[in-house]
Every structure is written in C-alpha cells, then in structure tokens.
Write a protein that holds these residues in place. Structure first.
Motif, mmCIF file in Angstrom:
data_model
loop_
_atom_site.group_PDB
_atom_site.id
_atom_site.type_symbol
_atom_site.label_atom_id
_atom_site.label_comp_id
_atom_site.label_asym_id
_atom_site.label_seq_id
_atom_site.Cartn_x
_atom_site.Cartn_y
_atom_site.Cartn_z
ATOM 1 N N CYS A 127 0.852 -1.183 0.000
ATOM 2 C CA CYS A 127 0.000 0.000 0.000
ATOM 3 C C CYS A 127 0.886 1.231 0.000
ATOM 4 C CB CYS A 127 -0.925 0.015 1.216
ATOM 5 S SG CYS A 127 -2.328 1.118 0.941
ATOM 6 N N CYS B 88 -0.204 4.138 1.778
ATOM 7 C CA CYS B 88 -0.596 5.080 2.838
ATOM 8 C C CYS B 88 0.493 5.324 3.883
ATOM 9 C CB CYS B 88 -1.901 4.649 3.497
ATOM 10 S SG CYS B 88 -1.885 2.991 4.204
ATOM 11 N N CYS C 288 -4.281 5.834 0.371
ATOM 12 C CA CYS C 288 -3.736 4.569 -0.123
ATOM 13 C C CYS C 288 -3.442 4.575 -1.625
ATOM 14 C CB CYS C 288 -4.699 3.432 0.221
ATOM 15 S SG CYS C 288 -5.030 3.293 1.983
HETATM 16 ZN ZN LIG Z 1 -3.324 1.973 2.720
#
Ligand SMILES: [Zn+2]
Ligand SMILES: NCc1[nH]cc(CCC(=O)O)c1CC(=O)O
Ligand SMILES: [Zn+2]
Length: 375
Positions: free
Chosen positions: A169, A171, A179
């Motif tokens: 991801c 984030c 994200c």
């Molecule tokens: Zn994420």
C-alpha cells in the motif's frame, strides 16, 4: 418425551444403586421404550427421538474437537510486523497491547524467538519515521534501502523456512496518508495508483517476498500486479493475496497509530467497502478471483463472518484468509482488562468463529500468544 429422556439420563448418571432416583429413571426409560414401540408406525417421531440426543457427540474433549471442521494450527497463522527505518528502535504501540514497532536490529532476535516456537509466516508493514520518507507519490515504498525491502532480505537470509507476506500500500509512504496517488481534487487517481502499486508489489517480490498482499483497494490492482509478476518471470514463485473484502470503519485506529498512516484529510470510505455492503463484497471477491488472486482475504474478521462464508462459497477453489484487525485485538484486550472475560478464552473463541465461517488462514496480533497456547 425427549426431554424426560434427557432428564433420566442425568438421573442415571447421578444415581447411586440404592438411590430412589434410579427408580425414577428406570421408569422413565421404560416409558421411553414403550412410546418407541407404540409409535413405531410413524417414522417421524422415532427419528425425532433419536435426533434429540446430541450430548454424546461432545461430552468428551476429543469428541468436542471432532465437531469443528477445522482445528487451529500454527500453520494457519500470519503475524503482522511493523518495521521502522530506525534500526535500533523498539517502541511499544500504546493502543495495541504487547505490540511494538521495531527496527531491523531488533526485528531479527524477536522473530528468532517466535520461529523457535513454530511461527510459520509474517506480514510486513513498513513504518518510515523520517518525515523525508513521505511524499505525494509514496516514493519510498519501494526504496531498496527502506525498512521493508531490507526486512524481506534479512528475514529470508536468517529464517529460510519463514513464509514472508508483504502488505502493499502507499498510505504509510504518502504525505497525505491515503492509499494511492491523488488527483488535484483530492480523489484517488485509479490508473496512476494501480501503476505505482503494482511497481511496488513487483519490487517486494523481486526482493524475495513469497507473497504480496495489496491492501490499497484501488480497482484493477490485482490484475496489474499479476501481469507484472508474469512479465518479470516470477509469477510462479510469488503468491498474490488480495485484501478483497476490506471494509471501512473504526477498527483500524490502532494500526494507523502504529503505522503512522492516518489520512491527513478525509477518510477511506470512497475506496474501502461500506460495512453493510454485502453485495459489493461479493462482487469484489469474484472480481479479484477473476483478476488472478491466489488467496482472497476478508477484513475485519469477527464482524464480517457472513462475508468470510460468502468468500468460501464464491471462491471455492482458493484458500480464504481473514484479518483479525488491530481494533478487534484491542477490544479483546480491553474486555479482558475490564474483567468481562478471560483473554485466552476469548482469543480462542474469536478465532474459532473465524475458522467456522470458512477461513483457513488468519492474520492476527495474537499469533505470539497462540504459539504459546498451542504448544
Ligand atoms: Zn493503505
Ligand atoms: N492500507 C493499509 C492497511 N493495511 C492493513 C490495515 C489494517 C490492519 C489493522 O487494523 O490491523 C491498513 C489500515 C487501513 O487501511 O487504514
Ligand atoms: Zn497497507
């Protein structure tokens, strides 16, 4: 009648030979026999009588264990690890009891102690602490000298039998904490995000991850990752586990504390599923299977047991994973601390429900505890 039969069984068990209650129970079983005979013509009441007797199936610890389709084993468990870019760091995460963020120097001895107890698999999350590690594109996600790629290499080297899953991801690496890559209006740019995320997944796979697990939820990322793995000639050795049915909500709070991945504005409701959205979850599961997912995951676990069962039925031919997330773990700890229940009993009960629903793989922060409890 079936009830009196049950009572007589208890009376029998508790009766001493000279006890008058044995008389009673004898009479009752006489009555039972009599009614069997007199109702022999109606098969319904006979089968009713027989099927009313269930206790024999679980009055012994072994027969109780036979009632579960799946018994929890150490091989089913994947343990989440938070890896920081500060090699000597070992910091407890306040909202996640007994869980720590660790730098590489602390990670290896810690994992060693768990491997000795039978740890089979971990899932890695990178936690860059240096502010310079975050930008709009999540550039540091696949930094070859960053904590995740270094951890993959070190873990592969030190623990050849450990199965390494890596969460994919952006984030943890984006300055805005979302994200993916954002458009100017603050919405996710799906095409750009998928392109970037599949590059990151490929980098983890090339570094030695056995499994990449995209948790970003951008549409089409499973196909994009699979195609890049094929193109790189490593699709045969890298499993793709999709966070297929990942619901938005308040159960990821402690994780975002741990990973420093709280969005700086807005929330994730435009790309994680609405908690009531069973139909969307079913579509996402089928879509990800069609795009080449080797395992589908449901997350969180305990409030989404119906979705785990849906996944089991929709994706019959692949393993189903469930993620017992940070908020679920924290709740069980809080409940135990408040005296509501015993921690170990509740941890087992929660996992038994997840297995019964249909999962064969469970990601959980309780893994170190289970390694002790299952020994
Ligand atoms: Zn994420
Ligand atoms: N996309 C990042 C990610 N990967 C796994 C989790 C949650 C894990 C947990 O709460 O234990 C999250 C958090 C989120 O989506 O906000
Ligand atoms: Zn993630």
């Amino acid at each position: 009648m079936s009830f009196s039969n049950l009572v007589s069984d208890i009376a029998f068990r508790d009766a001493r030979p000279d006890d008058s209650s044995s008389q009673v129970s004898h009479q009752r079983s006489q009555t039972t026999r009599h009614s069997y005979a007199s109702t022999a013509a109606t098969s319904v009441s006979i089968s009713g009588d027989i099927s009313s007797q269930l206790h024999a199936g679980y009055n012994h610890p072994l027969s109780r264990s036979w009632q579960a389709e799946r018994q929890l084993t150490k091989e089913m468990l994947i343990y989440p690890l938070f890896v920081t870019d500060n090699p000597d760091e070992e910091t407890p995460i306040p909202s996640l009891p007994n869980q720590y963020r660790r730098g590489l120097n602390r990670l290896i001895p810690f994992v060693k102690s768990l491997v000795r107890k039978g740890l089979s698999s971990v899932i890695l999350f990178g936690v860059p602490l240096h502010p310079s590690a975050k930008d709009a594109l999540g550039t540091s996600a696949d930094d070859p000298s960053g904590p995740v790629i270094q951890a993959i290499r070190l873990l592969r080297f030190h623990f050849p039998s450990l199965y390494i899953v890596v969460d994919v991801c952006l984030c943890e690496y984006t300055s805005h904490g979302h994200c993916g890559i954002l458009r100017e209006d603050g919405t996710l740019d799906n095409a750009q995000s998928v392109d970037r995320i599949s590059d990151v997944a490929l980098a983890y796979a090339v570094a030695g991850a056995h499994c990449v697990a995209p948790s970003d939820m951008n549409d089409g990322r499973v196909r994009a990752i699979k195609l890049k793995l094929i193109e790189a000639g490593i699709a045969h050795r890298v499993l793709l586990m999709s966070y297929s049915a990942k619901f938005s909500g308040c159960l990821y709070g402690p994780f975002r504390d741990a990973a420093g991945s709280c969005p700086s504005f807005g929330d994730r409701r435009c790309y994680q599923l609405p908690p009531g959205g069973r139909g969307l979850a079913r579509r996402a599961i089928q879509r990800d299977v069609a795009e080449g997912a080797d395992i589908v995951m449901v997350k969180p676990a305990n409030s989404y047991l119906d979705i785990i069962r849906d996944a089991k039925e929709l994706a019959k031919d692949i393993p189903i994973a469930a993620y017992q997330v940070s908020g679920e773990y924290a709740m069980i700890h809080a409940g135990a601390k408040a005296g509501v229940f015993d921690l170990k009993a509740m941890a087992f009960e929660s996992i038994e429900g997840i297995l019964r629903a249909g999962a064969g793989i469970v990601v959980s922060y309780f893994v170190p505890d289970f390694l002790n409890w299952l020994s």
